[in-house]
Design a protein around this motif. Structure first.
Motif, PDB file in Angstrom:
ATOM      1  N   TRP A 133       0.840  -1.201   0.000  1.00 33.01           N
ATOM      2  CA  TRP A 133       0.000   0.000   0.000  1.00 33.01           C
ATOM      3  C   TRP A 133       0.876   1.252   0.000  1.00 33.01           C
ATOM      4  O   TRP A 133       0.610   2.201  -0.740  1.00 33.01           O
ATOM      5  CB  TRP A 133      -0.944   0.009   1.209  1.00 33.01           C
ATOM      6  CG  TRP A 133      -1.866   1.180   1.175  1.00 33.01           C
ATOM      7  CD1 TRP A 133      -3.112   1.213   0.618  1.00 33.01           C
ATOM      8  CD2 TRP A 133      -1.597   2.503   1.650  1.00 33.01           C
ATOM      9  NE1 TRP A 133      -3.633   2.480   0.727  1.00 33.01           N
ATOM     10  CE2 TRP A 133      -2.727   3.297   1.359  1.00 33.01           C
ATOM     11  CE3 TRP A 133      -0.531   3.107   2.289  1.00 33.01           C
ATOM     12  CZ2 TRP A 133      -2.817   4.654   1.691  1.00 33.01           C
ATOM     13  CZ3 TRP A 133      -0.609   4.459   2.625  1.00 33.01           C
ATOM     14  CH2 TRP A 133      -1.740   5.213   2.325  1.00 33.01           C
ATOM     15  N   ILE A 134       1.913   1.266   0.835  1.00 35.67           N
ATOM     16  CA  ILE A 134       2.796   2.431   0.917  1.00 35.67           C
ATOM     17  C   ILE A 134       3.425   2.713  -0.445  1.00 35.67           C
ATOM     18  O   ILE A 134       3.420   3.843  -0.925  1.00 35.67           O
ATOM     19  CB  ILE A 134       3.865   2.226   2.018  1.00 35.67           C
ATOM     20  CG1 ILE A 134       3.194   2.260   3.395  1.00 35.67           C
ATOM     21  CG2 ILE A 134       4.971   3.279   1.921  1.00 35.67           C
ATOM     22  CD1 ILE A 134       4.059   1.760   4.537  1.00 35.67           C
ATOM     23  N   GLU A 135       3.935   1.664  -1.093  1.00 38.00           N
ATOM     24  CA  GLU A 135       4.557   1.846  -2.411  1.00 38.00           C
ATOM     25  C   GLU A 135       3.542   2.329  -3.445  1.00 38.00           C
ATOM     26  O   GLU A 135       3.817   3.236  -4.234  1.00 38.00           O
ATOM     27  CB  GLU A 135       5.213   0.546  -2.880  1.00 38.00           C
ATOM     28  CG  GLU A 135       5.986   0.726  -4.161  1.00 38.00           C
ATOM     29  CD  GLU A 135       6.781  -0.511  -4.532  1.00 38.00           C
ATOM     30  OE1 GLU A 135       6.960  -0.729  -5.740  1.00 38.00           O
ATOM     31  OE2 GLU A 135       7.209  -1.247  -3.636  1.00 38.00           O
ATOM     32  N   ALA A 136       2.355   1.744  -3.425  1.00 37.96           N
ATOM     33  CA  ALA A 136       1.318   2.121  -4.396  1.00 37.96           C
ATOM     34  C   ALA A 136       0.792   3.539  -4.174  1.00 37.96           C
ATOM     35  O   ALA A 136       0.188   4.130  -5.068  1.00 37.96           O
ATOM     36  CB  ALA A 136       0.153   1.127  -4.328  1.00 37.96           C
ATOM     37  N   ASN A 137       1.033   4.087  -2.985  1.00 42.54           N
ATOM     38  CA  ASN A 137       0.533   5.418  -2.653  1.00 42.54           C
ATOM     39  C   ASN A 137       1.652   6.442  -2.507  1.00 42.54           C
ATOM     40  O   ASN A 137       1.559   7.375  -1.716  1.00 42.54           O
ATOM     41  CB  ASN A 137      -0.325   5.346  -1.389  1.00 42.54           C
ATOM     42  CG  ASN A 137      -1.664   4.714  -1.694  1.00 42.54           C
ATOM     43  OD1 ASN A 137      -2.590   5.379  -2.112  1.00 42.54           O
ATOM     44  ND2 ASN A 137      -1.742   3.390  -1.533  1.00 42.54           N
ATOM     45  N   GLY A 138       2.704   6.247  -3.288  1.00 44.23           N
ATOM     46  CA  GLY A 138       3.755   7.255  -3.384  1.00 44.23           C
ATOM     47  C   GLY A 138       4.978   7.045  -2.524  1.00 44.23           C
ATOM     48  O   GLY A 138       5.901   7.849  -2.568  1.00 44.23           O
ATOM     49  N   GLY A 139       4.996   6.010  -1.704  1.00 42.91           N
ATOM     50  CA  GLY A 139       6.155   5.753  -0.847  1.00 42.91           C
ATOM     51  C   GLY A 139       6.231   6.716   0.324  1.00 42.91           C
ATOM     52  O   GLY A 139       5.390   7.604   0.498  1.00 42.91           O
ATOM     53  N   TRP A 140       7.241   6.513   1.134  1.00 39.23           N
ATOM     54  CA  TRP A 140       7.395   7.293   2.371  1.00 39.23           C
ATOM     55  C   TRP A 140       7.542   8.785   2.127  1.00 39.23           C
ATOM     56  O   TRP A 140       7.168   9.600   2.970  1.00 39.23           O
ATOM     57  CB  TRP A 140       8.583   6.763   3.176  1.00 39.23           C
ATOM     58  CG  TRP A 140       8.320   5.411   3.735  1.00 39.23           C
ATOM     59  CD1 TRP A 140       8.763   4.228   3.243  1.00 39.23           C
ATOM     60  CD2 TRP A 140       7.519   5.099   4.876  1.00 39.23           C
ATOM     61  NE1 TRP A 140       8.290   3.191   4.008  1.00 39.23           N
ATOM     62  CE2 TRP A 140       7.530   3.694   5.015  1.00 39.23           C
ATOM     63  CE3 TRP A 140       6.804   5.863   5.790  1.00 39.23           C
ATOM     64  CZ2 TRP A 140       6.845   3.046   6.043  1.00 39.23           C
ATOM     65  CZ3 TRP A 140       6.122   5.213   6.809  1.00 39.23           C
ATOM     66  CH2 TRP A 140       6.143   3.822   6.931  1.00 39.23           C
ATOM     67  N   SER A 141       8.065   9.167   0.984  1.00 38.37           N
ATOM     68  CA  SER A 141       8.285  10.589   0.728  1.00 38.37           C
ATOM     69  C   SER A 141       6.976  11.374   0.636  1.00 38.37           C
ATOM     70  O   SER A 141       6.972  12.595   0.758  1.00 38.37           O
ATOM     71  CB  SER A 141       9.126  10.799  -0.524  1.00 38.37           C
ATOM     72  OG  SER A 141       8.449  10.276  -1.649  1.00 38.37           O
ATOM     73  N   VAL A 142       5.851  10.673   0.448  1.00 37.85           N
ATOM     74  CA  VAL A 142       4.552  11.349   0.428  1.00 37.85           C
ATOM     75  C   VAL A 142       4.310  12.080   1.746  1.00 37.85           C
ATOM     76  O   VAL A 142       3.664  13.131   1.779  1.00 37.85           O
ATOM     77  CB  VAL A 142       3.418  10.340   0.128  1.00 37.85           C
ATOM     78  CG1 VAL A 142       2.050  10.922   0.410  1.00 37.85           C
ATOM     79  CG2 VAL A 142       3.505   9.871  -1.306  1.00 37.85           C
ATOM     80  N   LEU A 143       4.851  11.546   2.825  1.00 37.25           N
ATOM     81  CA  LEU A 143       4.672  12.191   4.131  1.00 37.25           C
ATOM     82  C   LEU A 143       5.210  13.619   4.141  1.00 37.25           C
ATOM     83  O   LEU A 143       4.742  14.451   4.912  1.00 37.25           O
ATOM     84  CB  LEU A 143       5.367  11.384   5.236  1.00 37.25           C
ATOM     85  CG  LEU A 143       4.769  10.023   5.552  1.00 37.25           C
ATOM     86  CD1 LEU A 143       5.644   9.292   6.565  1.00 37.25           C
ATOM     87  CD2 LEU A 143       3.355  10.159   6.070  1.00 37.25           C
ATOM     88  N   LEU A 144       6.166  13.896   3.267  1.00 37.92           N
ATOM     89  CA  LEU A 144       6.770  15.232   3.235  1.00 37.92           C
ATOM     90  C   LEU A 144       5.813  16.275   2.671  1.00 37.92           C
ATOM     91  O   LEU A 144       5.995  17.468   2.907  1.00 37.92           O
ATOM     92  CB  LEU A 144       8.058  15.214   2.410  1.00 37.92           C
ATOM     93  CG  LEU A 144       9.134  14.255   2.899  1.00 37.92           C
ATOM     94  CD1 LEU A 144      10.300  14.225   1.922  1.00 37.92           C
ATOM     95  CD2 LEU A 144       9.605  14.626   4.291  1.00 37.92           C
ATOM     96  N   THR A 145       4.802  15.830   1.953  1.00 38.16           N
ATOM     97  CA  THR A 145       3.888  16.778   1.303  1.00 38.16           C
ATOM     98  C   THR A 145       2.527  16.851   1.977  1.00 38.16           C
ATOM     99  O   THR A 145       1.682  17.622   1.537  1.00 38.16           O
ATOM    100  CB  THR A 145       3.681  16.385  -0.175  1.00 38.16           C
ATOM    101  OG1 THR A 145       3.075  15.086  -0.226  1.00 38.16           O
ATOM    102  CG2 THR A 145       4.997  16.368  -0.925  1.00 38.16           C
ATOM    103  N   ARG A 146       2.314  16.080   3.014  1.00 34.95           N
ATOM    104  CA  ARG A 146       1.020  16.042   3.690  1.00 34.95           C
ATOM    105  C   ARG A 146       0.918  17.091   4.790  1.00 34.95           C
ATOM    106  O   ARG A 146       1.893  17.378   5.472  1.00 34.95           O
ATOM    107  CB  ARG A 146       0.770  14.666   4.318  1.00 34.95           C
ATOM    108  CG  ARG A 146       0.752  13.539   3.328  1.00 34.95           C
ATOM    109  CD  ARG A 146      -0.518  13.581   2.563  1.00 34.95           C
ATOM    110  NE  ARG A 146      -0.466  12.541   1.531  1.00 34.95           N
ATOM    111  CZ  ARG A 146      -1.521  12.112   0.910  1.00 34.95           C
ATOM    112  NH1 ARG A 146      -2.699  12.589   1.171  1.00 34.95           N
ATOM    113  NH2 ARG A 146      -1.404  11.203  -0.009  1.00 34.95           N
TER     114      ARG A 146
END
Length: 153
Positions: A133-146
């Motif tokens: 799920w994490i990979e399919a939803n942009g990976g950990w770096s997505v947290l930087l934009t939330r």
């Protein structure tokens, strides 16, 4: 051999637990993702810890093995509806932090080995149940934009 994803998640979990347990040798977050996790998950933890206290007080958290069992049972219930979002990913970290603090409250010595075991079972849960799920939803770096509001569970 452990995958680089496993090692990265383990590193994030270890850093978060050190932060929550307020370890004296803790320095600045080792990465931007770790920094966001420290602040977003600990915000959720502070926001929810008091309301969870009556439930947590019923648990016999006197060993790392007991913490592992409780962690797995609670996370399985948290995700039983099949829904995953970034707020729920943060819940995994938050609950691991709460259990670590409860172990300390029950006078369980959190030795280096015990902290490794806790980090290991949290990492295993994430890798075995949420890595895709994490990979399919942009990976950990997505947290930087939330924004913080995006992390509601």
């Amino acid at each position: 051999m452990e995958s680089s994803e496993y090692c990265y998640v383990y590193y994030l979990v270890q850093d978060y637990l050190k932060y929550v347990l307020q370890e004296p040798q803790l320095g600045p977050a080792p990465s931007r993702v770790a920094h966001v996790l420290r602040h977003a998950a600990s915000f959720l933890q502070k926001e929810n810890e008091e309301s969870l206290k009556p439930c947590l007080d019923t648990f016999d958290i006197t060993s790392v093995d007991a913490a592992r069992r409780i962690f797995t049972q609670v996370m399985d219930k948290e995700f039983a509806d099949g829904n995953t979002n970034w707020g729920r990913i943060l819940t995994i970290f938050m609950f691991g932090g709460i259990l670590s603090k409860k172990l300390q409250e029950h006078r369980v010595q959190l030795t280096g080995e015990n902290k490794k075991q806790i980090s290991y079972f949290i990492t295993e849960y994430i890798i075995n149940t949420k890595a895709e799920w994490i990979e399919a939803n942009g990976g950990w770096s997505v947290l930087l934009t939330r924004r913080r509001s995006a992390f509601r569970t």
